[in-house]
Design an enzyme around this catalytic site. Structure first.
Site, PDB file in Angstrom:
ATOM      1  N   PRO A   1       0.818  -1.224   0.000  1.00 56.62           N
ATOM      2  CA  PRO A   1       0.000   0.000   0.000  1.00 56.62           C
ATOM      3  C   PRO A   1       0.848   1.269   0.000  1.00 56.62           C
ATOM      4  CG  PRO A   1      -0.333  -1.270   2.043  1.00 56.62           C
ATOM      5  CD  PRO A   1       0.567  -2.078   1.165  1.00 56.62           C
TER       6      PRO A   1
ATOM      7  N   GLU B   1       2.465  -7.951   8.611  1.00 52.72           N
ATOM      8  CA  GLU B   1       2.481  -6.512   8.860  1.00 52.72           C
ATOM      9  C   GLU B   1       3.339  -5.784   7.848  1.00 52.72           C
ATOM     10  OE1 GLU B   1       0.583  -4.772  11.273  1.00 52.72           O
ATOM     11  OE2 GLU B   1      -0.275  -6.748  10.897  1.00 52.72           O
TER      12      GLU B   1
ATOM     13  N   ARG C   1      -4.418  -7.740 -20.879  1.00 55.47           N
ATOM     14  CA  ARG C   1      -5.385  -7.309 -21.891  1.00 55.47           C
ATOM     15  C   ARG C   1      -4.827  -6.223 -22.811  1.00 55.47           C
ATOM     16  NH1 ARG C   1     -10.343  -6.663 -20.660  1.00 55.47           N
ATOM     17  NH2 ARG C   1     -10.664  -4.745 -21.795  1.00 55.47           N
TER      18      ARG C   1
ATOM     19  N   ASP D   1     -11.395   1.014 -24.015  1.00 57.57           N
ATOM     20  CA  ASP D   1     -11.669   0.748 -22.600  1.00 57.57           C
ATOM     21  C   ASP D   1     -11.697   2.046 -21.808  1.00 57.57           C
ATOM     22  OD1 ASP D   1     -11.714  -1.958 -22.894  1.00 57.57           O
ATOM     23  OD2 ASP D   1      -9.796  -2.351 -21.924  1.00 57.57           O
TER      24      ASP D   1
HETATM   25  N1  ADE Z   1      -0.839  -5.174  -0.097  1.00 57.71           N
HETATM   26  C1  ADE Z   1      -1.703  -4.778   0.869  1.00 57.71           C
HETATM   27  N2  ADE Z   1      -2.446  -3.743   0.448  1.00 57.71           N
HETATM   28  C2  ADE Z   1      -2.056  -3.466  -0.838  1.00 57.71           C
HETATM   29  C3  ADE Z   1      -2.443  -2.502  -1.806  1.00 57.71           C
HETATM   30  N3  ADE Z   1      -3.389  -1.598  -1.562  1.00 57.71           N
HETATM   31  N4  ADE Z   1      -1.816  -2.526  -2.984  1.00 57.71           N
HETATM   32  C4  ADE Z   1      -0.834  -3.415  -3.232  1.00 57.71           C
HETATM   33  N5  ADE Z   1      -0.425  -4.339  -2.372  1.00 57.71           N
HETATM   34  C5  ADE Z   1      -1.025  -4.374  -1.169  1.00 57.71           C
END
Ligand code: ADE
Length: 266
Positions: free
Chosen positions: A101, A128, A166, A181
């Site tokens: 993230p 984590e 794709r 798309d």
């Molecule tokens: N792993 C956990 N959350 C994620 C996300 N939002 N994007 C990519 N990998 C992740």
């Protein structure tokens, strides 16, 4: 194009990549996938892949050794050590991407960028987090699929494989293209209709049944502009717009009833 996916949960990938467009692309040799279980590269009887975080706190952290070993052995990279000078980025042409993230946000332009590579490696983080040395000294890129936290990078990896596949020539079949798309044009895609022309009293727009190609094209473009203006106005700031597009958007603003008529598909 070849995807190397490094994960502790390879079984998660059964299903989404075994059907539909991705599977057909695999069968046609347009893409190939290799799932690598990080646990297979862990040492010791228990093949431990995670450990408690230094400094305390909750959760477990993925250990660096199995991940480095897995990636270096699959990509045939010489193991690097801290006392060696960092290699020039060009000498490592295969992107090694950590799904996290904290990465840069995945979107259609990133998908296009990745589709240019003959091979990419995707590392699925879990628990984590991943020991920071993986991020700093193994990965060449970090990608997030959005501002939310998944239980791991596996779903993110599948999503990237799908979006990139794709875009590859031949993946969608000859008659169908990814060019229209949503997002590919910088706009949301226009609405689609198919038979029957009347469904429970809801008709399909006359213009689509008219067989008049130029009118259909214009209608689709205007519908895409309307949708984007209503749902994702931020996209209009970067979309490539013609004078006719700009004139249409200006008219939409000046004449709200026109937007209503268009919204009804008329
Ligand atoms: N792993 C956990 N959350 C994620 C996300 N939002 N994007 C990519 N990998 C992740």
């Amino acid at each position: 194009m070849h995807f190397d996916i490094f994960t502790l949960f390879p079984a998660m990938f059964a299903g989404p990549l075994d059907d539909s467009i991705v599977m057909r692309a695999r069968e046609a040799g347009i893409i190939s996938l290799a799932l690598h279980n990080i646990r297979d590269y862990a040492e010791g009887k228990h093949a431990i892949t995670d450990d408690y975080p230094y400094g305390g706190g909750g959760g477990m952290v993925m250990k660096p050794e199995p991940i480095f070993r897995a990636v270096e052995s699959v990509l045939a990279l010489a193991p690097r050590w801290a006392d060696q000078p960092a290699a020039a980025p060009a000498s490592q042409p295969i992107p090694i991407i950590l799904l996290t993230p904290q990465g840069r946000r995945f979107d259609q332009s990133v998908a296009l960028e990745l589709a240019d590579h003959p091979r990419i490696a995707l590392i699925c983080g879990r628990y984590e987090g991943v020991d920071e040395r993986v991020r700093r000294h193994l990965c060449t890129d970090q990608i997030s699929i959005g501002d939310f936290v998944l239980s791991g990078g596996e779903l993110a990896a599948m999503l990237i494989v799908d979006a990139v596949t794709r875009l590859l020539p031949g993946a969608l079949g000859a008659e169908q293209g990814a060019a229209d798309d949503s997002h590919a044009t910088g706009l949301l895609e226009y609405p689609h209709y198919t038979r029957p022309p009347d469904f429970r009293g809801w008709g399909a727009p006359e213009i689509l049944l008219s067989g008049h190609h130029a009118n259909v094209q214009r209608w689709r473009r205007q519908q895409a502009l309307l949708r984007t203006a209503q749902r994702r106005p931020d996209m209009l700031e970067t979309a490539w717009l013609t004078d006719a597009d700009l004139a249409f958007l200006a008219r939409l603003e000046q004449e709200p009833e026109l937007a209503e008529r268009y919204q009804a598909g008329l």
